[in-house]
Design a protein around this motif. Structure first.
Motif, short mmCIF file in Angstrom:
data_model
loop_
_atom_site.label_atom_id
_atom_site.label_comp_id
_atom_site.label_asym_id
_atom_site.label_seq_id
_atom_site.Cartn_x
_atom_site.Cartn_y
_atom_site.Cartn_z
N PRO A 1 -15.72 -17.82 -23.68
CA PRO A 1 -15.19 -16.62 -23.05
C PRO A 1 -15.65 -16.52 -21.59
CG PRO A 1 -16.01 -16.12 -25.24
CD PRO A 1 -16.41 -17.54 -24.95
N THR A 2 -14.69 -16.43 -20.69
CA THR A 2 -14.98 -16.49 -19.26
C THR A 2 -14.14 -15.47 -18.51
OG1 THR A 2 -15.42 -18.87 -19.45
CG2 THR A 2 -15.06 -17.99 -17.23
N PHE A 3 -14.80 -14.69 -17.64
CA PHE A 3 -14.10 -13.76 -16.76
C PHE A 3 -13.77 -14.47 -15.46
CE2 PHE A 3 -16.62 -10.30 -19.04
CZ PHE A 3 -15.53 -9.83 -19.76
N LEU A 4 -12.49 -14.52 -15.09
CA LEU A 4 -12.10 -14.98 -13.76
C LEU A 4 -11.97 -13.76 -12.87
CD1 LEU A 4 -9.34 -17.70 -14.41
CD2 LEU A 4 -11.82 -17.89 -14.54
N VAL A 5 -12.72 -13.73 -11.78
CA VAL A 5 -12.71 -12.60 -10.86
C VAL A 5 -12.39 -13.10 -9.46
CG1 VAL A 5 -14.38 -11.30 -12.26
CG2 VAL A 5 -15.20 -12.79 -10.42
N GLY A 6 -12.14 -12.17 -8.54
CA GLY A 6 -11.90 -12.55 -7.15
C GLY A 6 -10.59 -13.25 -6.93
N HIS A 7 -9.50 -12.73 -7.51
CA HIS A 7 -8.18 -13.33 -7.31
C HIS A 7 -7.63 -12.94 -5.93
CE1 HIS A 7 -8.58 -13.24 -11.68
NE2 HIS A 7 -7.60 -14.13 -11.76
N PRO A 8 -6.82 -13.81 -5.31
CA PRO A 8 -6.11 -13.42 -4.09
C PRO A 8 -5.27 -12.17 -4.33
CG PRO A 8 -5.98 -15.79 -4.41
CD PRO A 8 -6.60 -15.22 -5.65
N GLY A 9 -5.26 -11.28 -3.35
CA GLY A 9 -4.61 -9.98 -3.51
C GLY A 9 -3.13 -10.06 -3.81
N VAL A 10 -2.44 -11.09 -3.30
CA VAL A 10 -1.00 -11.18 -3.50
C VAL A 10 -0.64 -11.38 -4.96
CG1 VAL A 10 -0.87 -13.69 -3.18
CG2 VAL A 10 1.07 -12.26 -2.53
N MET A 11 -1.61 -11.80 -5.78
CA MET A 11 -1.35 -12.02 -7.21
C MET A 11 -1.41 -10.73 -8.01
SD MET A 11 -3.60 -15.47 -7.93
CE MET A 11 -2.85 -15.73 -9.53
N CYS A 12 -1.93 -9.67 -7.43
CA CYS A 12 -2.22 -8.45 -8.20
C CYS A 12 -1.75 -7.19 -7.47
CB CYS A 12 -3.72 -8.35 -8.48
SG CYS A 12 -4.57 -9.92 -8.73
N PRO A 13 -0.47 -6.91 -7.46
CA PRO A 13 0.02 -5.75 -6.72
C PRO A 13 -0.42 -4.41 -7.29
CG PRO A 13 1.77 -6.73 -8.02
CD PRO A 13 0.62 -7.66 -8.11
N LEU A 14 -0.97 -4.37 -8.50
CA LEU A 14 -1.38 -3.10 -9.12
C LEU A 14 -2.89 -2.89 -9.08
CD1 LEU A 14 0.99 -3.25 -12.22
CD2 LEU A 14 1.20 -1.68 -10.30
N ALA A 15 -3.65 -3.83 -8.49
CA ALA A 15 -5.11 -3.74 -8.50
C ALA A 15 -5.64 -3.34 -7.12
CB ALA A 15 -5.72 -5.07 -8.92
N ARG A 16 -6.78 -2.66 -7.12
CA ARG A 16 -7.44 -2.28 -5.88
C ARG A 16 -7.97 -3.50 -5.15
NH1 ARG A 16 -9.02 3.17 -5.48
NH2 ARG A 16 -10.48 2.52 -3.88
N ARG A 17 -8.03 -3.40 -3.83
CA ARG A 17 -8.63 -4.48 -3.04
C ARG A 17 -10.15 -4.43 -3.19
NH1 ARG A 17 -4.92 -6.94 0.08
NH2 ARG A 17 -3.00 -5.80 0.55
N ASP A 18 -10.77 -5.59 -3.12
CA ASP A 18 -12.23 -5.68 -3.13
C ASP A 18 -12.73 -5.29 -1.75
OD1 ASP A 18 -14.90 -6.36 -3.17
OD2 ASP A 18 -14.58 -8.21 -4.31
#
Length: 593
Positions: free
Chosen positions: A460-477
């Motif tokens: 089980p692995t969490f992938l974090v820190g995705h490029p923003g263009v992949m996630c239009p519904l998520a807040r920016r870091d």
């Protein structure tokens, strides 16, 4: 009454048929069914049809054949059984009235009540009970004795019938001749054991409740994968692993409901059919609603509706239900699947991670008895998947930068999305990564993650820190604006859950929706015809308007229940953990040529 019509052309390889309910059958199947149930002299079906109701299957159509489907041998078997019922005056479908039965016990209750009470062939005729079940094995010892194995809900019990204990010796002989493997029977008798201490019911009376008119494979399992998918009742009868998967699935869903209910979440239902497909990038199924005179879509995700409920003051909500995506089918994808989505006000991404670890760790222990699950149930030496927190974390941008040997190009004020894409294309070419179609920035990043990261996510692995263009519904870091506050949970190399710290700024959300929709028809760096990304939906103005009322800081995810069941059962494919899976609509050749 349902209308039915059939028309045959001169060629025996062409069939045109129509029913009012929209079902289609081959002519041979219809003729046999009519002859079997109504007699060979039954009047033919009417054949007046309008041309638009015809469905034509020509000789050029590829129709797979399989000898295990209805064949002349199967038809002879059915006829023989009906003759047997008439000879012994047996009603194969009698009325079943539990009020007239002796103490009526489930097989599991019978075992719980009498297990280890009888040994070395001891019996107690003073206790009379009735059980029911399906015959899974039949053994006849001369004319005097018959042994049956019956099953119900996964529980097994042996039935002993002999001329001495049976009320009527002729009745015993009758059932010895009539009953076959697959029949559903009622047995009245008393408990006892064999000399080898096997708990049994000694029959004093039996009755046939429903006969099995098709042969069931004697060996465990159904090797024909096509039959396993198309004839699900047969697959369930022949393969204990499939029914066990469904039972474990029920326990998994029950645990998830208990967890969220205990944590103060409200279970809700949002529309499955609506004007908009939902919050994920996926191609929807489209239909037409006559009442509204409008085009409707099956939902691809309930996300946007659930977040609107949070806006409305329901701080903790979850939904377990069906989603539909008009895409490909493989071992981990089906067009119809079950997801669990939850959203929690005043929860950041770290809290969502902690909740995810707690939920899955407790669930795995509850349904398997351990925090570890075998990766391959057929190979006991295979590595274990360990759900003990904390789960591993991988930063997507940092890991991809290390893999390609240079900083990963990201959009910024000085580097447009179009320019970023032009910088990424040579990188994909250098590392022999095929360009996605359609060619969009989000799909390119997804290809890189698939190439360099997913294979390393066995545990089980969490992938974090995705490029923003992949996630239009998520807040920016806030520490790295080119990335977002998102995680994907991967287990065994495939995605299990997708979580966001939800974007709640309506202006930024609208801007992202518009940019994403515009980018779906953009193909930078190419002179070929532009391809549209059919998975990108138009901007959802209703959702943006809801955000204007104020969405509190919120976190949540969507989790694929079918994939979770796959992991915990060791199933080889997603179609082995659902009741009925989508299959290609073909007519089978019913009679061997």
């Amino acid at each position: 009454m349902r209308r039915f019509a059939i028309k045959l052309s001169k060629s025996p390889t062409i069939v045109r048929c129509w029913t009012g309910g929209g079902l289609r059958y081959s002519s041979s199947a219809i003729d046999r069914a009519r002859a079997l149930h109504f007699g060979s002299n039954h009047a033919p079906f009417p054949s007046r049809l309008s041309r638009r109701n015809f469905a034509t299957i020509s000789s050029a159509t590829k129709i797979p054949s399989n000898s295990e489907l209805t064949s002349p041998g199967e038809e002879a078997f059915v006829r023989e059984r009906r003759v047997t019922f008439q000879r012994y005056n047996v009603n194969p479908y009698p009325h079943f009235d539990t009020s007239k039965l002796e103490t009526f016990l489930h097989l599991s209750d019978f075992r719980e009540r009498f297990e280890r009470k009888y040994e070395n062939g001891n019996r107690d005729p003073s206790i009379v009970v009735t059980v029911v079940g399906r015959v899974t094995a039949k053994r006849v010892a001369g004319k005097a004795s018959m042994f049956l194995d019956i099953t119900r809900d996964g529980h097994r019990l042996q039935v002993i019938s002999n001329s001495k204990s049976y009320d009527d010796a002729e009745e015993h002989a009758k059932w010895a001749n009539v009953l076959l493997t697959g029949d559903i029977i009622e047995v009245t008798g008393f408990p006892g054991s064999t000399r080898t201490n096997e708990l049994s019911i000694i029959a004093t009376r039996m009755n046939l409740l429903a006969p099995c008119l098709r042969r069931i494979p004697k060996t465990q399992g159904l090797e024909d994968a096509e039959l396993r998918l198309r004839i699900r009742p047969l697959a369930l009868l022949a393969s204990a692993d499939l029914s066990n998967n469904l039972r474990l699935r029920s326990r998994i869903v029950s645990y998830m409901r208990r967890y969220f209910d205990t944590e103060g979440f409200l279970e809700v239902e949002t529309p499955v059919l609506s004007l908009k497909a939902g919050g994920a990038n996926a191609k929807p199924f489209v239909t037409w609603n006559n009442g509204l005179d409008a085009e409707m879509r099956m939902r691809v995700a309930p996300e946007l509706y659930l977040k609107q409920l949070v806006v409305g003051g329901l701080d903790r909500v979850y939904e377990i239900g069906k989603c539909f995506r008009n895409e490909g089918i493989d071992n981990t994808h089906l067009p119809e699947f079950t997801s669990c989505e939850f959203y929690e006000a005043y929860a950041d991404l770290n809290k969502v991670m902690t909740r995810t670890e707690k939920l899955l760790h407790g669930l795995v222990q509850e349904v398997t008895g351990s925090a570890e699950v075998a990766a391959d149930f057929e190979d006991l030496s295979s590595p274990k998947i360990n759900f003990t927190p904390p789960f591993r974390r991988i930063h997507v941008v940092d890991t991809l930068s290390a893999a390609i040997g240079e900083p990963l190009p990201l959009p910024s004020e000085s580097c447009t999305e179009s320019k970023t894409l032009s910088l990424l294309i040579p990188i994909l070419d250098r590392h022999h990564v095929a360009l996605p179609k359609p060619l969009t920035l989000a799909r390119v990043y997804d290809k890189l993650i698939e190439r360099f990261i997913e294979h390393d996510c066995f545990q089980p692995t969490f992938l974090v820190g995705h490029p923003g263009v992949m996630c239009p519904l998520a807040r920016r870091d806030p520490t790295l604006p080119a990335t977002t506050l998102r995680f994907e949970l991967f287990v065994k190399g495939f995605e299990l859950a997708n979580a966001y710290a939800e974007l709640n700024d309506p202006l930024e959300q609208h801007t992202r929706f518009v940019a994403q929709f515009a980018a779906r028809t953009t193909n930078p760096g190419s002179t070929s015809i532009v391809e549209q990304d059919e998975e990108v939906a138009p901007p959802d103005e209703d959702f943006v308007r809801a955000l204007e009322y104020g969405l509190p800081p919120t976190g949540g995810w969507g989790l694929g229940i079918d994939r979770l069941v796959m992991i915990l059962t060791g199933a080889k494919g997603i179609r082995d953990v659902v009741t009925f899976a989508a299959v290609r609509p073909v007519l089978r050749q019913q009679i061997q040529q």
